[in-house]
Design a protein around this motif. Sequence first.
Motif, PDB file in Angstrom:
ATOM      1  N   LEU A 232       0.825  -1.205   0.000  1.00  0.00           N
ATOM      2  CA  LEU A 232       0.000   0.000   0.000  1.00  0.00           C
ATOM      3  C   LEU A 232       0.861   1.257   0.000  1.00  0.00           C
ATOM      4  O   LEU A 232       0.567   2.227  -0.725  1.00  0.00           O
ATOM      5  N   ARG A 233       1.933   1.272   0.780  1.00  0.00           N
ATOM      6  CA  ARG A 233       2.825   2.433   0.817  1.00  0.00           C
ATOM      7  C   ARG A 233       3.511   2.619  -0.533  1.00  0.00           C
ATOM      8  O   ARG A 233       3.675   3.758  -1.003  1.00  0.00           O
ATOM      9  N   ILE A 234       3.898   1.530  -1.183  1.00  0.00           N
ATOM     10  CA  ILE A 234       4.531   1.629  -2.498  1.00  0.00           C
ATOM     11  C   ILE A 234       3.532   2.155  -3.520  1.00  0.00           C
ATOM     12  O   ILE A 234       3.874   2.996  -4.366  1.00  0.00           O
ATOM     13  N   GLY A 235       2.284   1.664  -3.447  1.00  0.00           N
ATOM     14  CA  GLY A 235       1.279   2.108  -4.405  1.00  0.00           C
ATOM     15  C   GLY A 235       1.009   3.597  -4.349  1.00  0.00           C
ATOM     16  O   GLY A 235       0.705   4.219  -5.380  1.00  0.00           O
ATOM     17  N   LYS A 236       1.143   4.198  -3.187  1.00  0.00           N
ATOM     18  CA  LYS A 236       0.887   5.639  -3.058  1.00  0.00           C
ATOM     19  C   LYS A 236       1.928   6.487  -3.770  1.00  0.00           C
ATOM     20  O   LYS A 236       1.660   7.649  -4.091  1.00  0.00           O
ATOM     21  N   GLN A 237       3.113   5.957  -4.015  1.00  0.00           N
ATOM     22  CA  GLN A 237       4.169   6.723  -4.671  1.00  0.00           C
ATOM     23  C   GLN A 237       4.824   5.892  -5.775  1.00  0.00           C
ATOM     24  O   GLN A 237       6.032   5.953  -5.987  1.00  0.00           O
ATOM     25  N   LEU A 238       4.001   5.120  -6.476  1.00  0.00           N
ATOM     26  CA  LEU A 238       4.512   4.246  -7.534  1.00  0.00           C
ATOM     27  C   LEU A 238       5.118   5.034  -8.677  1.00  0.00           C
ATOM     28  O   LEU A 238       5.980   4.512  -9.401  1.00  0.00           O
ATOM     29  N   ASP A 239       4.705   6.286  -8.868  1.00  0.00           N
ATOM     30  CA  ASP A 239       5.252   7.093  -9.964  1.00  0.00           C
ATOM     31  C   ASP A 239       6.729   7.416  -9.758  1.00  0.00           C
ATOM     32  O   ASP A 239       7.384   7.909 -10.690  1.00  0.00           O
ATOM     33  N   GLN A 240       7.289   7.130  -8.580  1.00  0.00           N
ATOM     34  CA  GLN A 240       8.711   7.364  -8.331  1.00  0.00           C
ATOM     35  C   GLN A 240       9.555   6.104  -8.563  1.00  0.00           C
ATOM     36  O   GLN A 240      10.778   6.157  -8.461  1.00  0.00           O
ATOM     37  N   ALA A 241       8.915   4.976  -8.870  1.00  0.00           N
ATOM     38  CA  ALA A 241       9.626   3.705  -8.977  1.00  0.00           C
ATOM     39  C   ALA A 241      10.252   3.539 -10.359  1.00  0.00           C
ATOM     40  O   ALA A 241       9.981   4.302 -11.292  1.00  0.00           O
TER      41      ALA A 241
END
Length: 599
Positions: free
Chosen positions: A336-345
């Motif tokens: 969930l934490r990754i999904g909130k800022q997936l545009d940085q991956a």
Amino acid sequence: MWFSSVLAAICCTGRRIGSVIAIILRNLQNMVDKSDKDVSYWLPKPKSRIDMQFHVRGVPFTLERDIIVEKSAKIVEILNEQSDDSIYQFLRNIPAHPKTFELVARFCHGFELQMSCENVLPLACLAFYLGMTESHSPNNLLSKAVTFFEQRILPSWNETIKAFLTTEDIIQQAVDTGLVGECIESLVCKAVNDPYLLGEPLVNFVNDELSEDDEFHHKPSARRKLFVSEWQSEDLTILPLSLYELTIHSMNQHAVPPRFVAASLLKYAKKWVFCSAKGDKKMSVCKTNHQREVMEAVERLLPHQKGLFPCTILFEMLRFAIHLEANVGCRNGLELRIGKQLDQATASDLLIPSRDYAKEMHYDIECVKRIIKHFYRDYNSNMEGLTAVARLIEEFLIEVASDRDLEISAFVSLVEMSSAASMGTDRSSDGIYRAIDIYLDKHSYLTESEKEEVCRGLDYHRMSAETCEHAAKNQRLPLRIVVQVLFLVQLQLRDAITREMQGPDNRLTQDAVEKDERELALNDGVQKSEMEKMSNKVMELEKECHMMRKEIEEGCIHMVKKEKTSMWREMKRKFGCINKMNNCNCQVKKKKVHPKLWP
């Protein structure tokens, strides 16, 4: 003569030294023997005394009853009960370390204690357990230990951490006496006043939720930078997990900035999970369980503010959580934490190894799909983030397309997800086509129907002209797909010509544009006129056919009949009627002539 006398003196002296050494060795041996049996051998032994023998973690201590009774209210209470079982159980189960009990025994015999951060809290807990209070005896041990703790330990960050560390083995006693609460409160207050005691926060990415006031308030002072080489703060990472979790939980409930708490959590995870697990393929079960507990605690304690960790670190934590088989709550929280800022991956971040395979490297596609769903469920930012994630999914699709064990259903679901992600952006389907081409190349054994299934999610209308040209010549694609691409190319060519004819041209004047419009209107009129002429000719042919049939039935003269018959035969040949004259019942139906549809 003088030489023999000197030699005799030396021999005599040697015998004396040997005897002295022998006496010293016997004394040392007696001390060792006594220390093996009773740690309290150093205490003075009066001629008449009543002894009590204590057992502290298997180590015996023999103390005079009157001396210990003078300082301990608990022992007085036990002796007053006059129960042998109670006394026996009490004396054999003293909850303390042998070194701590030895210090208590020294205090009871009047020795001066040297208190420090390493022994003050164990002394205070044991004094509380034995009831060594001021109400029982003045200047007793409990008050001395508490005073030293308050005046010498609590004011210092480093001393507080060192003292707090000693409560690991006596945590329940320290909690009951309130000493754990005092340590945590002191650490929290110091962290609020100076968050940099927890460590430097991560600054290699932008945190949108961090205000300018927070940035100004938490900048390190020049004094800290000046004296950093002279004084280093003790790190909370030296604490065991039970004490560390209590401390960070309390900091989250108070005004400690989340990014500094996150920095401390990251250091704790690096020390106890990342570094210790690196390259260690055969860890003990105990160590693996401890690392799993640390990983779950770090995720549980991490504040929910977005952007505290870069996406790369969150993915690293997720990989360790999967490897250590952490609970579902831990893995879901990280996803969930990754999904909130997936545009940085990045695409390499999404290459999460799956636990289903032991030898080869395979990727957890379902985990990636869940992360992408979290992103689109919670995303409410600008178009740049959507475009970045669409590009990320395409790059990930290209990376995993070469996996020979990737099933068709999993690949097709990723293709459909990538196509849906690009739908709201201006991105083409070239990346998806490239991934499909790689998949077909690595899976050349697929049947024609399976290849069509793989290409199901490809949107031909969003492919560039160069990609369409490549697809039209691609022998790996199924034939039906190639035909559709060729048809699409023709449509695109027709549309391009139409736009060239109908679209405004900046190089032409307005009169030229109007002239083109008039020519198009004239062409439409000509087409309508031609269709009307064709319709009239068909009607005339029908009339002639009707007249010839009538003349044949009425029995016209032979010449006329012969002439008409020849004409009729010609008409039969054109319209495909039967050859027999008597059965000729040719009915020419009116053809519907549709106007040509100009693009």
